[in-house]
Design an enzyme around this catalytic site. Structure first.
Site, mmCIF file in Angstrom:
data_model
loop_
_atom_site.group_PDB
_atom_site.id
_atom_site.type_symbol
_atom_site.label_atom_id
_atom_site.label_comp_id
_atom_site.label_asym_id
_atom_site.label_seq_id
_atom_site.Cartn_x
_atom_site.Cartn_y
_atom_site.Cartn_z
ATOM 1 N N ASP A 85 0.814 -1.218 0.000
ATOM 2 C CA ASP A 85 0.000 0.000 0.000
ATOM 3 C C ASP A 85 0.844 1.263 0.000
ATOM 4 O O ASP A 85 1.970 1.302 0.482
ATOM 5 C CB ASP A 85 -0.961 0.020 1.188
ATOM 6 C CG ASP A 85 -0.266 -0.071 2.544
ATOM 7 O OD1 ASP A 85 0.754 -0.785 2.644
ATOM 8 O OD2 ASP A 85 -0.758 0.551 3.506
ATOM 9 N N GLU A 180 0.130 -1.734 5.510
ATOM 10 C CA GLU A 180 1.137 -1.306 6.483
ATOM 11 C C GLU A 180 0.819 0.078 7.012
ATOM 12 O O GLU A 180 1.021 0.368 8.200
ATOM 13 C CB GLU A 180 2.524 -1.321 5.827
ATOM 14 C CG GLU A 180 3.692 -1.084 6.783
ATOM 15 C CD GLU A 180 4.109 0.378 6.917
ATOM 16 O OE1 GLU A 180 4.969 0.668 7.760
ATOM 17 O OE2 GLU A 180 3.568 1.233 6.168
#
Length: 418
Positions: A85, A180
């Site tokens: 991400d 994350e």
């Protein structure tokens, strides 16, 4: 190496994969699954085996050992980890990278139509890269070097290892996790039975030379307060305002131990949010400290504050949850396994990179993975200004990040082969 790195990076940032706060599902956005599918295909083409892509989009692949017949003994099994991400900071999810060729030291115009610049006065670190090529966004988004520079580095290193069979190595695991940026949520869904490694590395911090093996211990507290509502004309002796109860609770915390008043290895309790109405209030706290004992004492103090407020407002109903989010990588490093950190510094010495060791005021996926008995230090991507539209990636530094991964792999073999 250089062109392959840049080409891969441009390809991966073209897949929009912002994560989203507050979504219960993992991954929190479909773009992360899309990127995982792209990577799974790329890894298969590069010869990884035992590829698995979980329901939560954790992607794991194994590169079998490549060792000469005369090699005796065993090499540690090592993982390299990146997150899928990019951060959502209210900028466009669509990244449009560009290369500033032979940077001359001036302000960088990212977007002429919208008059968006990276100003040298605000970012004097640009001066370090005069004469180099620099990758930037078009100013409407982050660049996404956090963490797609790491993804490009891992795939390029894999390609180099597969192309040159004289580069000996043990078993290597390539791991890609979602979410994350929203609390290491993806790492917490890893099936560790598929990751039988001795130690690992994340490639998830900033400028050339940065090394991180000390992060916060991190936790959160959510405190729910139920008051008693009443109409103002009959409120005397009846009304119990949960907002004021929450304010009194918040005022029990030291205003000098907050993010804006601390640095280095100072810890804090951060009142991250308060929501309230006539009947209910909710206070969200973040707890951070590099020192484990101080971290535990901060949690204990929060509990003491809540008990005090309960005594002060016996008619209020107060409930809370305390949750550990991640740990300090350093707490997982022992005399027996500290070679995983030593390899970073030896690789930098070999590559003539000056180390910049920092105690990160935050966490990486390694901060959680280390709590599972797998020490996971972190080294640089080469980029600057993560989480902003001023993020930029000098290509020379990017190339050295890739060289670092390759050098660590070589060192693990050569040190064990002495």
């Amino acid at each position: 190496m250089r062109q392959r790195l840049v080409d891969r990076f441009f390809r991966y940032v073209a897949v929009s994969s912002q994560s989203k706060t507050g979504v219960l599902e993992v991954p929190s956005t479909p773009g992360q699954r899309e990127l995982a599918e792209v990577l799974k295909k790329d890894l298969a083409e590069l010869g990884l085996v035992d590829l698995s892509l979980s329901d939560t989009s954790v992607l794991i692949g194994r590169l079998p050992a490549n060792l000469p017949e005369e090699f005796k003994g065993e090499l540690p099994k090592v993982g390299f980890i990146a997150h899928l991400d990019t951060v959502d900071v209210n900028l466009s999810p669509n990244i449009k990278p560009q290369i500033i060729k032979n940077y001359a030291g001036e302000d960088i115009c990212l977007n002429k139509d919208q008059a968006i610049f990276i100003r040298v006065a605000e970012h004097p670190e640009l001066k370090k890269y005069i004469g180099q090529d620099i990758i930037c966004s078009d100013g409407t988004s982050v660049l996404g070097a956090d963490n797609k520079a790491a993804i490009a580095t891992m795939l390029t290193t894999l390609e180099i290892l597969q192309a040159d069979k004289t580069l000996y190595h043990g078993e290597l695991y390539f791991v890609f996790v979602p979410d994350e940026e929203v609390g290491l949520k993806g790492a917490k869904t890893i099936d560790f039975s598929k990751l039988p490694i001795d130690f690992a590395y994340t490639i998830d911090c900033c400028e050339l030379g940065e090394v991180v093996y000390e992060t916060f211990n991190a936790g959160s507290a959510i405190i729910n307060i139920k008051g008693i509502s009443a109409h103002p004309m009959s409120a005397k002796g009846v009304l119990l305002n949960p907002t004021l109860v929450a304010v009194d609770l918040i005022n029990c915390f030291n205003r000098l131990e907050t993010p804006e008043n601390t640095d280095g290895t100072d810890g804090y309790i951060w009142v991250q949010a308060m929501e309230s109405n006539q009947s209910l209030a909710k206070v969200t706290l973040n707890i951070r400290d590099h020192n484990k004992l101080r971290y535990e004492n901060r949690k204990k103090y929060i509990q003491e504050v809540i008990e005090f407020i309960k005594l002060r407002y016996p008619r209020a109903k107060i409930e809370y949850t305390l949750t550990d989010v991640y740990g300090n990588i350093r707490d997982a490093i022992t005399d027996e396994n500290k070679n995983c950190v030593d390899y970073i510094y030896q690789a930098m010495k070999n590559l003539q990179i000056e180390p910049k060791t920092i105690a990160m005021r935050g966490g990486t996926d390694g901060s959680y993975i280390s709590t599972q008995g797998i020490p996971t230090p972190n080294f640089f991507t080469g980029a600057h200004n993560f989480h902003s539209n001023s993020e930029f990636l000098p290509i020379d530094s990017f190339e050295k990040s890739c060289a670092m991964m390759l050098e660590i792999v070589k060192l693990i073999y050569t040190n064990k082969n002495k």
